[in-house]
Every structure is written in structure tokens, then in C-alpha cells.
Write an enzyme that holds these catalytic residues in place. Sequence first.
Site, mmCIF file in Angstrom:
data_model
loop_
_atom_site.group_PDB
_atom_site.id
_atom_site.type_symbol
_atom_site.label_atom_id
_atom_site.label_comp_id
_atom_site.label_asym_id
_atom_site.label_seq_id
_atom_site.Cartn_x
_atom_site.Cartn_y
_atom_site.Cartn_z
ATOM 1 N NE ARG A 3 -3.445 0.388 2.666
ATOM 2 C CZ ARG A 3 -3.297 1.192 3.708
ATOM 3 N NH1 ARG A 3 -2.527 0.850 4.709
ATOM 4 N NH2 ARG A 3 -3.927 2.344 3.765
ATOM 5 C CE LYS B 15 1.698 -5.495 6.359
ATOM 6 N NZ LYS B 15 1.466 -4.207 5.721
ATOM 7 N NE ARG C 158 3.680 5.025 11.698
ATOM 8 C CZ ARG C 158 3.779 3.953 10.906
ATOM 9 N NH1 ARG C 158 3.406 2.781 11.345
ATOM 10 N NH2 ARG C 158 4.267 4.047 9.683
HETATM 11 C C1 BTN Z 1 0.570 -4.009 2.273
HETATM 12 O O1 BTN Z 1 0.520 -4.468 3.413
HETATM 13 O O2 BTN Z 1 1.100 -2.928 2.035
HETATM 14 C C2 BTN Z 1 -0.044 -4.803 1.158
HETATM 15 C C3 BTN Z 1 0.888 -5.883 0.688
HETATM 16 C C4 BTN Z 1 0.304 -6.701 -0.451
HETATM 17 C C5 BTN Z 1 1.338 -7.621 -1.057
HETATM 18 C C6 BTN Z 1 0.732 -8.554 -2.074
HETATM 19 S S1 BTN Z 1 1.849 -9.833 -2.553
HETATM 20 C C7 BTN Z 1 0.778 -10.302 -3.838
HETATM 21 C C8 BTN Z 1 0.255 -9.020 -4.452
HETATM 22 N N1 BTN Z 1 1.188 -8.529 -5.451
HETATM 23 C C9 BTN Z 1 1.756 -7.389 -5.091
HETATM 24 O O3 BTN Z 1 2.612 -6.770 -5.747
HETATM 25 N N2 BTN Z 1 1.282 -7.001 -3.913
HETATM 26 C C10 BTN Z 1 0.304 -7.921 -3.379
#
Ligand code: BTN
Length: 266
Positions: free
Chosen positions: A67, A126, A263
Site C-alpha cells: 500500500r 505484521k 499507528r
Molecule cells: C501491504 O501491506 O502494504 C499490502 C501488501 C500486499 C502484497 C501482495 S503480494 C501479492 C500481491 N502482489 C503485489 O505486488 N502485492 C500484493
Amino acid sequence: MAASPASSFSGAAETVWEAASAQLPDFSVEVLPEVDSTNSELMRRARAGQAAPVLLVAEHQRAGRGRMGREWQSRPGDSLTFSLGLPLAPEDWSGLSLAVGLSLADALHERILLKWPNDLWLDGRKLGGVLIETASVGDRRYVVVGVGLNLALPPAEGLATAPAALTELLPGITAPEALARVGGPLVRAVLRFGDAGFAPFRTGYEARDALRGRVVRVAPPAGAPATDDAVEGTASGIAANGALLVQTAVCIKEVSSSEVSVRPQA
Ligand code: BTN
């Protein structure tokens, strides 16, 4: 049918396909040994007009995205990275990431909590994240739900907080085993969200809400132009539309934008 080259994911791909194909007639499960990002790949396909429902798993992502423009780093075998793409037309999109997180947590372990809006948490660390994107395909919306789960602990150097790993809860679980557990329930949850929105997920979310009762600071992400002041207060649950409720000194604020970082304060 699951379309996939022979890989350690073949059995899991079949399991997910069997669990979901009755509800999604053109559904396929695909496994790639390597791709930049499963979300990027499905978004490219959608922009090229491909709107078939698909769950795309990558054994390795070269440029995983998180994100707010962050990187999502993962190592083959130590993580599960996949995206589910399908046409969806909910009346209201609010709360989809919460419904997704809940379905993942329910499919994995009772101790996993949810940190609004997109994170899976274990003991304040996380464990996984969700990245949701949408594209227009003709006159329909196509949603891409990307999921990254840590299975084994990566080296923690440079990270402010050590992440958590699923093997802490389910010793020895592999990426295909994790996919087999979460894939079918995730498809069902996204389809249910398309029909009924966030309402059927609210109670379940509240039971796994990691922030409730904690003092939180809600702020635009680092580097973003600050249009609003940060909000500080006590997280007080989730509104009917999935917004985070924050009790400040003067009122209850509804935080609905996903472009914020929340946070918990120590
Ligand atoms: C986050 O916590 O910021 C979201 C992470 C999401 C990661 C997943 S891995 C599969 C899919 N492909 C990506 O490039 N991102 C999501």
C-alpha cells in the site's frame, strides 16, 4: 480447470479451483514461477480487456507492491504471494479490504487479528497485507485483491518492527498449504461482498479488531501532502461502512480513507 504448469502449487491450485469454480464458472488458477507483481500482472491483463476471474500465484515476485507505494518484499518459500482478480459490482466498495482480511484470518488461525484497514497481525506484528486495486474493463469494474503472507521470518535488519510469520502459529506450513486454506474462502468472501457489501462481515471483523481500545494516531502517509491534521484518539470500533471510529478529545471521528497510516501509540 486449474491451468498451471507442474509446480509445488499444483495440488493447492486444484483445491482452490474445486472450492470456487461452482460459484465462478470461468474461474482458473494459475501459477507463475516468477513475475514482477501478481497485482501488476492482473492489472495489465484487465487494462488489455481480460476480465476472466483468476487467482494468480507467484512463487517469486521481483517487484511486489504494498500500500501507499511501498515495496512488498518476499522470498520464495518464505511467503505466499497471490492475487485474485474478478469482475465485481458491489453497491458500495467500502470495507472490501476488511472483508478480505477477515476471510484470510478466519481461514488461518483464531489468534490472528486485523489492523485496520489492510493488515493481518499476530501479537502486534505484521503477518500479512492486502493490496486492492480496480480497473475498468468495458462497462464493468474488475477488482484485483493482492495478498502477501509471511510464512517464515525474514531477516529483520532495517525494519522498524519485526514482522510475524505464519509458522509461529502453524509450524511447518508451506505456501501451497496456506493457499489451499485461504483460496476458496477468499473467493466466497469477495463474491459475498459483491452481493451484500460489508454488513455480513462487521461482527466477525469486530471480534478480530486489533486496534479497538488502543490509542492511535491517524495521519497522511509520510511524504504525502498533508491536507488534514493528524487525528489522535482511541480506536472505538468500525462503522457500518467499514470506516475506523476514533474517539478524540472532542468527538468520534470516522476515518474512511485508506490513504492514511494508523499507528497504535505505545
Ligand atoms: C501491504 O501491506 O502494504 C499490502 C501488501 C500486499 C502484497 C501482495 S503480494 C501479492 C500481491 N502482489 C503485489 O505486488 N502485492 C500484493
